[in-house]
Design a protein around this motif. Structure first.
Motif, PDB file in Angstrom:
ATOM      1  N   THR A   8       0.846  -1.187   0.000  1.00 45.44           N
ATOM      2  CA  THR A   8       0.000   0.000   0.000  1.00 45.44           C
ATOM      3  C   THR A   8       0.888   1.245   0.000  1.00 45.44           C
ATOM      4  O   THR A   8       1.953   1.236   0.627  1.00 45.44           O
ATOM      5  N   PRO A   9       0.490   2.319  -0.680  1.00 45.65           N
ATOM      6  CA  PRO A   9       1.288   3.544  -0.627  1.00 45.65           C
ATOM      7  C   PRO A   9       1.549   3.960   0.826  1.00 45.65           C
ATOM      8  O   PRO A   9       0.651   3.944   1.662  1.00 45.65           O
ATOM      9  N   GLY A  10       2.808   4.287   1.100  1.00 42.09           N
ATOM     10  CA  GLY A  10       3.191   4.721   2.442  1.00 42.09           C
ATOM     11  C   GLY A  10       3.824   3.637   3.294  1.00 42.09           C
ATOM     12  O   GLY A  10       4.237   3.906   4.427  1.00 42.09           O
ATOM     13  N   THR A  11       3.930   2.421   2.779  1.00 40.58           N
ATOM     14  CA  THR A  11       4.500   1.339   3.588  1.00 40.58           C
ATOM     15  C   THR A  11       6.027   1.351   3.611  1.00 40.58           C
ATOM     16  O   THR A  11       6.634   0.613   4.385  1.00 40.58           O
ATOM     17  N   GLY A  12       6.657   2.142   2.771  1.00 51.61           N
ATOM     18  CA  GLY A  12       8.108   2.287   2.810  1.00 51.61           C
ATOM     19  C   GLY A  12       8.872   1.534   1.742  1.00 51.61           C
ATOM     20  O   GLY A  12      10.097   1.448   1.799  1.00 51.61           O
ATOM     21  N   LYS A  13       8.180   1.039   0.742  1.00 52.87           N
ATOM     22  CA  LYS A  13       8.844   0.215  -0.272  1.00 52.87           C
ATOM     23  C   LYS A  13       9.847   0.995  -1.108  1.00 52.87           C
ATOM     24  O   LYS A  13      10.962   0.505  -1.342  1.00 52.87           O
ATOM     25  N   THR A  14       9.516   2.184  -1.549  1.00 47.12           N
ATOM     26  CA  THR A  14      10.427   2.965  -2.386  1.00 47.12           C
ATOM     27  C   THR A  14      11.674   3.358  -1.603  1.00 47.12           C
ATOM     28  O   THR A  14      12.804   3.188  -2.088  1.00 47.12           O
ATOM     29  N   THR A  15      11.498   3.828  -0.402  1.00 46.13           N
ATOM     30  CA  THR A  15      12.625   4.232   0.445  1.00 46.13           C
ATOM     31  C   THR A  15      13.534   3.041   0.722  1.00 46.13           C
ATOM     32  O   THR A  15      14.763   3.148   0.655  1.00 46.13           O
ATOM     33  N   ALA A  16      12.950   1.888   1.020  1.00 48.05           N
ATOM     34  CA  ALA A  16      13.743   0.693   1.308  1.00 48.05           C
ATOM     35  C   ALA A  16      14.512   0.223   0.078  1.00 48.05           C
ATOM     36  O   ALA A  16      15.689  -0.150   0.180  1.00 48.05           O
ATOM     37  N   VAL A  17      13.874   0.259  -1.082  1.00 45.98           N
ATOM     38  CA  VAL A  17      14.565  -0.156  -2.308  1.00 45.98           C
ATOM     39  C   VAL A  17      15.702   0.821  -2.617  1.00 45.98           C
ATOM     40  O   VAL A  17      16.798   0.401  -3.005  1.00 45.98           O
ATOM     41  N   GLU A  18      15.481   2.104  -2.423  1.00 39.23           N
ATOM     42  CA  GLU A  18      16.561   3.078  -2.624  1.00 39.23           C
ATOM     43  C   GLU A  18      17.714   2.786  -1.679  1.00 39.23           C
ATOM     44  O   GLU A  18      18.886   2.855  -2.068  1.00 39.23           O
ATOM     45  N   GLN A  19      17.405   2.445  -0.431  1.00 37.64           N
ATOM     46  CA  GLN A  19      18.433   2.098   0.546  1.00 37.64           C
ATOM     47  C   GLN A  19      19.173   0.834   0.132  1.00 37.64           C
ATOM     48  O   GLN A  19      20.385   0.730   0.266  1.00 37.64           O
ATOM     49  N   LEU A  20      18.442  -0.127  -0.382  1.00 33.99           N
ATOM     50  CA  LEU A  20      19.026  -1.387  -0.853  1.00 33.99           C
ATOM     51  C   LEU A  20      20.057  -1.122  -1.950  1.00 33.99           C
ATOM     52  O   LEU A  20      21.154  -1.698  -1.937  1.00 33.99           O
TER      53      LEU A  20
END
Length: 174
Positions: A8-20
């Motif tokens: 769901t939007p806001g769960t942190g997936k984009t930020t986590a993938v960028e960190q990865l």
């Protein structure tokens, strides 16, 4: 290996993938694609939803672009709709989700709709229906740092984490 990171939007997936990516946790041969950016750059849209203030994605165009690509990790709240070997579903408590979306200045109706969707397991259910429970990996992001979520995604990619679907419940929110 094709890995979808969704939630769901806001769960942190984009930020986590960028960190990865920043941490260099993926094999150099693996491409990373943010589907929302791809849709915008390639104009893979089929209109605009005024109520939700967002583009309507042309799923066929995205599927065609992804077709035949291997060694790819792609992320979006829609990623589970496309062919993948493993599907990571980022999960977040709906109260925290609403706070995150409010910080992004999302409209109240959008925040409520996404929080309810998270409580009802909408993305998880769609992912399991499309890919099977043995290919789905839930990660609870509510209290994890982006670095910790990135490590969990890396464990899915390298095969050191077992599938887990249906382990999270936010029904008390309803």
């Amino acid at each position: 290996m094709r890995v979808a990171v969704t939630g769901t939007p806001g769960t942190g997936k984009t930020t986590a993938v960028e960190q990865l990516v920043e941490a260099g946790e993926l094999d150099e041969a693996m491409d990373v694609v943010h589907l929302n950016e791809l849709v915008e750059q390639e104009e893979f849209t089929a209109g605009y939803d005024e109520e939700r203030e967002s583009a309507v994605v042309d799923f066929d165009a995205v599927a065609d672009w992804l077709a035949g690509r291997e060694d790819i990790l792609f992320e979006s709240h829609l990623a589970h709709h496309f062919e993948a070997d493993r599907v990571v579903v980022c999960r977040c408590h709906p109260d925290t989700l609403e706070e995150r979306l409010e910080a992004r200045d999302k409209p109240s109706a959008s925040r409520a709709e996404n929080a309810e969707s998270e409580a009802l397991d909408v993305v998880l259910t769609e992912a399991v229906e499309a890919h099977g429970a043995d290919s789905v990996y839930e990660i609870v992001t509510t209290d994890l740092s982006p670095e910790a979520v990135a490590r969990e995604i890396a464990a899915v990619v390298d095969g050191s984490r077992d599938p887990s679907a249906g382990t999270v419940s936010y029904t008390e929110y309803l």
